[in-house]
Scaffold this motif. Sequence first.
Motif, PDB file in Angstrom:
ATOM      1  N   THR A  28       0.839  -1.194   0.000  1.00  0.00           N
ATOM      2  CA  THR A  28       0.000   0.000   0.000  1.00  0.00           C
ATOM      3  C   THR A  28       0.873   1.242   0.000  1.00  0.00           C
ATOM      4  OG1 THR A  28      -0.113  -0.029   2.402  1.00  0.00           O
ATOM      5  CG2 THR A  28      -1.871  -1.165   1.226  1.00  0.00           C
ATOM      6  N   MET A  29       0.353   2.302  -0.585  1.00  0.00           N
ATOM      7  CA  MET A  29       1.082   3.561  -0.635  1.00  0.00           C
ATOM      8  C   MET A  29       0.816   4.366   0.630  1.00  0.00           C
ATOM      9  SD  MET A  29       0.713   5.051  -4.430  1.00  0.00           S
ATOM     10  CE  MET A  29       2.206   5.003  -5.341  1.00  0.00           C
ATOM     11  N   GLU A  30       1.804   5.059   1.047  1.00  0.00           N
ATOM     12  CA  GLU A  30       1.661   5.930   2.211  1.00  0.00           C
ATOM     13  C   GLU A  30       0.876   7.174   1.805  1.00  0.00           C
ATOM     14  OE1 GLU A  30       2.758   5.385   5.316  1.00  0.00           O
ATOM     15  OE2 GLU A  30       3.542   3.434   4.736  1.00  0.00           O
ATOM     16  N   ALA A  31       0.227   7.792   2.769  1.00  0.00           N
ATOM     17  CA  ALA A  31      -0.560   8.998   2.510  1.00  0.00           C
ATOM     18  C   ALA A  31       0.316  10.111   1.948  1.00  0.00           C
ATOM     19  CB  ALA A  31      -1.243   9.455   3.790  1.00  0.00           C
ATOM     20  N   GLU A  32       1.553  10.215   2.419  1.00  0.00           N
ATOM     21  CA  GLU A  32       2.458  11.255   1.918  1.00  0.00           C
ATOM     22  C   GLU A  32       2.769  11.048   0.442  1.00  0.00           C
ATOM     23  OE1 GLU A  32       5.913  11.308   4.370  1.00  0.00           O
ATOM     24  OE2 GLU A  32       4.799  11.846   6.163  1.00  0.00           O
ATOM     25  N   GLN A  33       2.950   9.786   0.034  1.00  0.00           N
ATOM     26  CA  GLN A  33       3.226   9.505  -1.370  1.00  0.00           C
ATOM     27  C   GLN A  33       2.020   9.863  -2.229  1.00  0.00           C
ATOM     28  OE1 GLN A  33       4.200   5.350  -0.750  1.00  0.00           O
ATOM     29  NE2 GLN A  33       6.272   5.727  -1.511  1.00  0.00           N
ATOM     30  N   LEU A  34       0.833   9.512  -1.764  1.00  0.00           N
ATOM     31  CA  LEU A  34      -0.375   9.837  -2.522  1.00  0.00           C
ATOM     32  C   LEU A  34      -0.563  11.348  -2.633  1.00  0.00           C
ATOM     33  CD1 LEU A  34      -2.803   7.152  -1.089  1.00  0.00           C
ATOM     34  CD2 LEU A  34      -1.775   7.212  -3.351  1.00  0.00           C
ATOM     35  N   ASN A  35      -0.316  12.072  -1.546  1.00  0.00           N
ATOM     36  CA  ASN A  35      -0.437  13.534  -1.583  1.00  0.00           C
ATOM     37  C   ASN A  35       0.571  14.136  -2.551  1.00  0.00           C
ATOM     38  OD1 ASN A  35      -2.542  13.631   0.242  1.00  0.00           O
ATOM     39  ND2 ASN A  35      -1.194  13.855   1.999  1.00  0.00           N
ATOM     40  N   SER A  36       1.779  13.610  -2.562  1.00  0.00           N
ATOM     41  CA  SER A  36       2.808  14.109  -3.469  1.00  0.00           C
ATOM     42  C   SER A  36       2.401  13.902  -4.927  1.00  0.00           C
ATOM     43  CB  SER A  36       4.137  13.407  -3.182  1.00  0.00           C
ATOM     44  OG  SER A  36       5.115  13.770  -4.123  1.00  0.00           O
ATOM     45  N   ILE A  37       1.886  12.720  -5.228  1.00  0.00           N
ATOM     46  CA  ILE A  37       1.444  12.439  -6.599  1.00  0.00           C
ATOM     47  C   ILE A  37       0.281  13.337  -6.984  1.00  0.00           C
ATOM     48  CG2 ILE A  37       0.379  10.674  -8.061  1.00  0.00           C
ATOM     49  CD1 ILE A  37       2.029   8.610  -6.445  1.00  0.00           C
ATOM     50  N   GLU A  38      -0.657  13.510  -6.076  1.00  0.00           N
ATOM     51  CA  GLU A  38      -1.812  14.367  -6.343  1.00  0.00           C
ATOM     52  C   GLU A  38      -1.372  15.812  -6.612  1.00  0.00           C
ATOM     53  OE1 GLU A  38      -6.104  15.582  -4.344  1.00  0.00           O
ATOM     54  OE2 GLU A  38      -4.658  14.420  -3.195  1.00  0.00           O
ATOM     55  N   ASN A  39      -0.422  16.315  -5.826  1.00  0.00           N
ATOM     56  CA  ASN A  39       0.075  17.679  -6.027  1.00  0.00           C
ATOM     57  C   ASN A  39       0.788  17.823  -7.361  1.00  0.00           C
ATOM     58  OD1 ASN A  39      -0.948  18.529  -3.581  1.00  0.00           O
ATOM     59  ND2 ASN A  39       0.949  18.108  -2.470  1.00  0.00           N
ATOM     60  N   ARG A  40       1.551  16.808  -7.754  1.00  0.00           N
ATOM     61  CA  ARG A  40       2.237  16.868  -9.051  1.00  0.00           C
ATOM     62  C   ARG A  40       1.238  16.898 -10.201  1.00  0.00           C
ATOM     63  NH1 ARG A  40       7.185  12.561  -8.343  1.00  0.00           N
ATOM     64  NH2 ARG A  40       8.200  13.636  -6.632  1.00  0.00           N
ATOM     65  N   ILE A  41       0.184  16.080 -10.090  1.00  0.00           N
ATOM     66  CA  ILE A  41      -0.834  16.049 -11.137  1.00  0.00           C
ATOM     67  C   ILE A  41      -1.530  17.398 -11.233  1.00  0.00           C
ATOM     68  CG2 ILE A  41      -3.063  15.036 -11.769  1.00  0.00           C
ATOM     69  CD1 ILE A  41      -1.978  12.368 -10.653  1.00  0.00           C
ATOM     70  N   ALA A  42      -1.860  17.978 -10.083  1.00  0.00           N
ATOM     71  CA  ALA A  42      -2.514  19.291 -10.080  1.00  0.00           C
ATOM     72  C   ALA A  42      -1.601  20.352 -10.689  1.00  0.00           C
ATOM     73  CB  ALA A  42      -2.902  19.678  -8.659  1.00  0.00           C
ATOM     74  N   ASP A  43      -0.298  20.266 -10.397  1.00  0.00           N
ATOM     75  CA  ASP A  43       0.657  21.227 -10.948  1.00  0.00           C
ATOM     76  C   ASP A  43       0.752  21.095 -12.464  1.00  0.00           C
ATOM     77  OD1 ASP A  43       2.752  23.248 -10.715  1.00  0.00           O
ATOM     78  OD2 ASP A  43       4.134  21.607 -11.247  1.00  0.00           O
ATOM     79  N   VAL A  44       0.793  19.876 -12.956  1.00  0.00           N
ATOM     80  CA  VAL A  44       0.866  19.661 -14.405  1.00  0.00           C
ATOM     81  C   VAL A  44      -0.413  20.165 -15.077  1.00  0.00           C
ATOM     82  CG1 VAL A  44       0.920  17.871 -16.186  1.00  0.00           C
ATOM     83  CG2 VAL A  44       2.510  17.767 -14.280  1.00  0.00           C
ATOM     84  N   ALA A  45      -1.563  19.922 -14.459  1.00  0.00           N
ATOM     85  CA  ALA A  45      -2.828  20.400 -15.015  1.00  0.00           C
ATOM     86  C   ALA A  45      -2.845  21.926 -15.071  1.00  0.00           C
ATOM     87  CB  ALA A  45      -3.998  19.882 -14.193  1.00  0.00           C
ATOM     88  N   GLU A  46      -2.347  22.562 -14.009  1.00  0.00           N
ATOM     89  CA  GLU A  46      -2.303  24.032 -13.983  1.00  0.00           C
ATOM     90  C   GLU A  46      -1.376  24.570 -15.071  1.00  0.00           C
ATOM     91  OE1 GLU A  46      -0.927  27.581 -10.955  1.00  0.00           O
ATOM     92  OE2 GLU A  46      -1.511  25.648 -10.121  1.00  0.00           O
ATOM     93  N   ARG A  47      -0.228  23.944 -15.242  1.00  0.00           N
ATOM     94  CA  ARG A  47       0.701  24.374 -16.296  1.00  0.00           C
ATOM     95  C   ARG A  47       0.088  24.192 -17.678  1.00  0.00           C
ATOM     96  NH1 ARG A  47       6.801  22.624 -14.677  1.00  0.00           N
ATOM     97  NH2 ARG A  47       6.736  23.322 -12.519  1.00  0.00           N
ATOM     98  N   GLY A  48      -0.662  23.105 -17.858  1.00  0.00           N
ATOM     99  CA  GLY A  48      -1.340  22.874 -19.134  1.00  0.00           C
ATOM    100  C   GLY A  48      -2.356  23.962 -19.429  1.00  0.00           C
TER     101      GLY A  48
END
Length: 55
Positions: A28-48
């Motif tokens: 299972t993934m740790e909550a910190e890892q999931l939050n990090s991935i979620e933030n990266r996805i949001a950042d890429v979406a914002e840049r797009g």
Amino acid sequence: MPPGRQAVTTRRGSGYNAKLFDPASDATMEAEQLNSIENRIADVAERGNELRRYL
């Protein structure tokens, strides 16, 4: 097999991807890892969106 060569045997689940095949491992993934991935996805979406506005 040529003389002087040893047979190499590997168990399923040993080595590089051991967690993929070992049902007893905690994969299972740790909550910190999931939050990090979620933030990266949001950042890429914002840049797009910013690139779309620019173009």
